[in-house]
Write a protein that holds these residues in place. Structure first.
Motif, short mmCIF file in Angstrom:
data_model
loop_
_atom_site.label_atom_id
_atom_site.label_comp_id
_atom_site.label_asym_id
_atom_site.label_seq_id
_atom_site.Cartn_x
_atom_site.Cartn_y
_atom_site.Cartn_z
N TYR A 211 -3.69 14.28 -10.17
CA TYR A 211 -2.35 14.04 -9.61
C TYR A 211 -1.39 13.46 -10.66
O TYR A 211 -0.38 12.87 -10.33
CB TYR A 211 -2.43 13.11 -8.39
N VAL B 129 -2.08 17.36 -2.42
CA VAL B 129 -2.97 16.19 -2.46
C VAL B 129 -3.95 16.23 -1.28
O VAL B 129 -5.16 16.02 -1.45
CB VAL B 129 -2.14 14.88 -2.44
N VAL C 169 3.78 18.59 -2.95
CA VAL C 169 2.82 17.69 -3.60
C VAL C 169 1.91 17.05 -2.54
O VAL C 169 0.69 16.99 -2.71
CB VAL C 169 3.54 16.59 -4.43
N PRO D 53 -8.02 5.81 -11.52
CA PRO D 53 -7.63 6.39 -10.22
C PRO D 53 -6.12 6.24 -9.97
O PRO D 53 -5.50 5.31 -10.49
CB PRO D 53 -8.44 5.60 -9.20
N ILE D 54 -5.58 7.16 -9.20
CA ILE D 54 -4.14 7.12 -8.91
C ILE D 54 -3.95 6.96 -7.40
O ILE D 54 -4.56 7.68 -6.61
CB ILE D 54 -3.46 8.42 -9.40
N ARG D 55 -3.12 5.98 -7.04
CA ARG D 55 -2.85 5.79 -5.61
C ARG D 55 -1.81 6.82 -5.16
O ARG D 55 -0.81 7.03 -5.86
CB ARG D 55 -2.27 4.39 -5.36
N VAL D 56 -2.05 7.44 -4.03
CA VAL D 56 -1.09 8.43 -3.53
C VAL D 56 -0.77 8.13 -2.08
O VAL D 56 -1.67 7.92 -1.28
CB VAL D 56 -1.66 9.87 -3.64
N ASN D 57 0.50 8.12 -1.74
CA ASN D 57 0.91 7.88 -0.36
C ASN D 57 1.53 9.15 0.20
O ASN D 57 2.73 9.38 0.08
CB ASN D 57 1.91 6.71 -0.34
N MET E 55 5.56 10.67 1.37
CA MET E 55 6.08 11.94 0.86
C MET E 55 6.51 12.85 2.00
O MET E 55 7.59 13.46 1.96
CB MET E 55 5.03 12.66 0.02
N GLU F 75 0.82 -1.20 0.00
CA GLU F 75 0.00 0.00 0.00
C GLU F 75 0.85 1.26 0.00
O GLU F 75 0.37 2.35 -0.26
CB GLU F 75 -0.93 -0.02 1.21
N GLU F 76 2.14 1.08 0.34
CA GLU F 76 3.03 2.24 0.40
C GLU F 76 3.33 2.79 -0.99
O GLU F 76 3.70 3.93 -1.17
CB GLU F 76 4.35 1.86 1.08
N HIS F 77 3.18 1.93 -1.99
CA HIS F 77 3.49 2.31 -3.36
C HIS F 77 2.50 3.36 -3.85
O HIS F 77 1.34 3.33 -3.50
CB HIS F 77 3.41 1.04 -4.22
N ASP F 78 2.96 4.33 -4.67
CA ASP F 78 1.98 5.22 -5.29
C ASP F 78 2.21 5.33 -6.79
O ASP F 78 3.26 4.96 -7.30
CB ASP F 78 1.88 6.59 -4.58
N ASP F 79 1.15 5.79 -7.49
CA ASP F 79 1.17 5.78 -8.97
C ASP F 79 1.40 7.16 -9.57
O ASP F 79 1.17 7.37 -10.74
CB ASP F 79 -0.19 5.30 -9.51
N ILE F 80 1.80 8.10 -8.74
CA ILE F 80 1.93 9.47 -9.25
C ILE F 80 2.94 9.52 -10.40
O ILE F 80 4.04 9.00 -10.29
CB ILE F 80 2.35 10.43 -8.11
#
Lengths: 238, 426
Positions: free
Chosen positions: B170, B392, B388, B302-306, B310, A230-235
């Protein structure tokens, strides 16, 4: 009584004055050389400072971090003035050596010859240390930025290690150039550097054995990839 | 006569390409496709381009140029073999296609800029009136893109057509946080995607690009997109935008590092700032750019953002890079950064004013060459991630139109603070 006075008092005094008269022109020449040397050194200092200003030497030094080093060392003078002063003293020293040679004293001549032959080593050693310092700072900073951007928590110590290693290497090379304890320093450096590498290898080995195991297992067994955490992101930044 | 001169003077075109140009003689339209190992997607791109030419410009003579960077997969073969077998499924009436295809490796420094140079050279050699370049990793390109990039040049005498995509809020955060607001503020033209990658341009502008001596610099490597846009603006070429719909492209190389991307974009923008300082110092307001095409909403993945990760990197940067930033960031900014890092993710915010001050001071440090430019720009990475993350968190519930309004307010913050950089820029 007269012969005694002549032999032990008058004769040496006469001889001394004779030698003094012979030596006086050389001394005069030496003094003139030193005075001319000081005048030329002043002109040279002025020209060097002007030249350094034209080529933006101070800005260049600021960029590579020389000014910071000087400030840390409590030196408030700007690098172009320091270069001017360096060339001033080099010119003075050169004319001083010429003046000493013009005195025609054999022991001083011998000493000067040995000193002159050793002088290039000193210059090379200074250049090695300065380059080592600049390189150490540059690579230390590059390591720090790269490791912070990679999210490595020990970025600070890692960059210090890189910086210190390069500086240590340059000091070792400089001392070797000067011929000071060549064998001892090389061995000491080798032992120390080897020790650091060994301890890092052990630390990484112990700390990363699971990671290495996972990687090797995945590589050889072609295991299906685990779902992304879940830590991964797609930005997509661009 | 002009054409022969170009052919003779060209040092980068291969002999076989020169022969092909002789055969083609002249063309109205040229479409360039730079590539490097894009076998997976380039077939679709070439098909879309061919369909676009057939559908919208059937009476024009066209050339498709694939400028390749030495692909080791079958990219070149696919380009050569791709044809539109069944035009009737796309077109209502059967049309005879009149286009040529040139597939050539480019010469010069490896990079997209060198690929574009080859395209410009061929455009000049065939005397193309209108040209376009499209990325070879596109999955969302349609035949309409050809019309939208070429028609404003052919029919409305525009010299430069920038793309306008519908992207996820994003997606393209470097563009949104830095490139769009900074370029708009500096040069006054509100071009939404200055580094979009797909552009239309006149033959006149292609020839103008070739007169510039930039082909041994970073422009030849990666800075070509922002260089083309900025050059078109500062030399007063007629500029517009075209709405192309969604932009979906092949996944980027996982090895491409964020700080490298920032470095490429940042160094290009800041170098151009130094070059065109006389131009941007006089600009004090925004000017809207005419936009072609019908704007419509598109469904985006959709884009996953953590944001926690960051903020963690931001805090790590503040802890470790303070010594570097202190040499060019004001004390007020440093104080904010330290307190924001101490707070952590709870209520994390990064105000626009602070972000603008940071970007301007990074630009000044780059211009004054305070330290090696790689170190300056790469040290921006944790701050960028902080901004960023804040963006977000702030826009999580917002619709895309609201996000656009939010980006407009960021642009205004850049403009309101512009005097700051003008006063300090030597």
């Amino acid at each position: 009584m007269n012969s005694f006075f002549d032999k032990y008092l008058l004769e040496p005094v006469t001889m001394f004055f004779k030698k003094l008269v012979q030596f006086m022109p050389n001394l005069l020449v030496a003094l003139i050389v030193i005075i001319v040397g000081i005048i030329i050194a002043n002109i040279l200092r002025f020209l060097i400072i002007r030249l350094m200003k034209v080529v933006h030497f101070d800005k260049g030094c600021e960029r590579i971090g020389v000014n910071q080093i000087l400030e840390k060392g409590g030196i408030k003078d700007i690098p172009s003035h320091m270069m001017g002063r360096l060339f001033y003293w080099l010119a003075v020293a050169t004319f001083f050596i010429i003046a000493l040679n013009s005195l025609n004293i054999p022991s001083i001549e011998q000493l000067m010859t040995r000193f002159l032959l050793y002088l290039p080593n000193v210059f090379i050693a200074i250049i090695i240390i300065v380059l080592g310092y600049v390189m150490g700072n540059f690579l230390g900073r590059a390591t720090l930025i790269a490791s912070v951007n990679a999210g490595f928590p020990m970025s600070g110590p890692l960059s210090h290690l890189v910086k210190l290693g390069i500086m240590l290497l340059s000091v070792t090379m400089a001392l070797e150039q000067l011929g000071i304890g060549e064998a001892t320093i090389t061995i000491a450096f080798g032992v120390m550097f080897g020790g650091v590498v060994l301890s890092l290898a052990i630390a990484f080995g112990l700390g990363g054995k699971d990671l290495a195991k996972q990687y090797l297992e995945k590589y050889f067994e072609s295991k299906p990839e685990e779902p992304e955490s879940e830590e991964h992101d797609d930005i997509s930044h661009i | 006569m002009k054409k022969t001169e170009t052919e003779k003077n060209s040092v980068i075109l291969r002999e076989e390409v020169k022969n092909q140009i002789k055969e083609i003689d002249t063309a109205d339209i040229l479409i360039g496709i730079p590539s490097y190992n894009n076998a997976r997607t380039i077939g679709h791109v070439v098909s879309a381009v061919q369909a676009g030419l057939a559908k919208y410009f059937p009476d024009k003579k066209a050339v498709i140029v694939n400028s390749d960077g030495g692909s080791t997969d079958d990219t070149k073969g696919i380009v050569e073999e791709t044809t539109l077998d069944n035009l009737s499924s796309i077109l209502l009436s059967h049309r005879v296609l009149s286009y040529h295809k040139i597939v050539t490796p480019y010469q010069g420094i490896p990079g997209k800029g060198s690929a574009f140079r080859t395209i410009f050279e061929i455009a000049e050699a065939v005397g193309a009136k209108a040209c376009a370049v499209v990325d070879s990793d596109l999955r969302s390109i349609t035949p309409e893109w050809v019309d939208l990039l070429i028609s404003p040049v052919l029919n409305n005498e525009y010299d430069y057509v920038a793309p306008f995509y519908r992207r996820h809020k994003y997606d393209g955060t470097i563009t949104n946080m830095i490139v769009y607001p900074l370029t708009s503020t500096l040069y006054g033209k509100k071009i939404r995607q200055p580094i979009g990658g797909d552009f239309g341009f006149s033959g006149r502008l292609a020839s103008f690009y070739l007169t510039k001596d930039v082909w041994d610099t970073d422009v030849a490597r990666y800075g070509i997109d922002i260089w083309m846009t900025t050059t078109a603006i500062v030399y007063d070429f007629k500029i517009c935008q075209s709405f192309l719909g969604a932009k979906i492209h092949d996944a980027k190389d996982p090895g491409s590092d964020l700080s490298d991307m920032l470095n490429q974009v940042g160094s290009s923008i800041f170098t151009l700032m130094s070059e065109h300082q006389k131009k941007w110092k006089d600009v004090r307001s925004f000017e809207e750019v005419p936009t072609f095409g019908f704007k419509y909403a598109v469904g985006l993945e959709p884009i996953r953002v953590n944001t926690d990760a960051m903020i963690e990197k931001f805090s790590l940067g503040v802890g470790q890079l303070t010594e570097i930033w202190e040499s060019f960031l004001p004390k007020g900014v440093m104080w904010f950064l330290t307190s924001a890092a101490e707070k952590g993710s709870k209520g994390f915010t990064f105000p626009d004013e602070i972000w603008v001050e940071i970007i301007y001071n990074f630009g000044l440090a780059f211009h004054e060459k305070i330290m090696h430019h790689d170190h300056i720009i790469k040290s921006l990475t944790p701050l960028y991630l902080g901004k960023v993350a804040s963006f977000v968190l702030e826009t999580w519930e917002m619709e895309s139109d609201e996000v656009e309004d939010r980006l407009d307010s960021l642009c205004r913050a850049f403009m309101d603070f512009k005097e700051y950089i003008i006063e300090r820029w030597e």
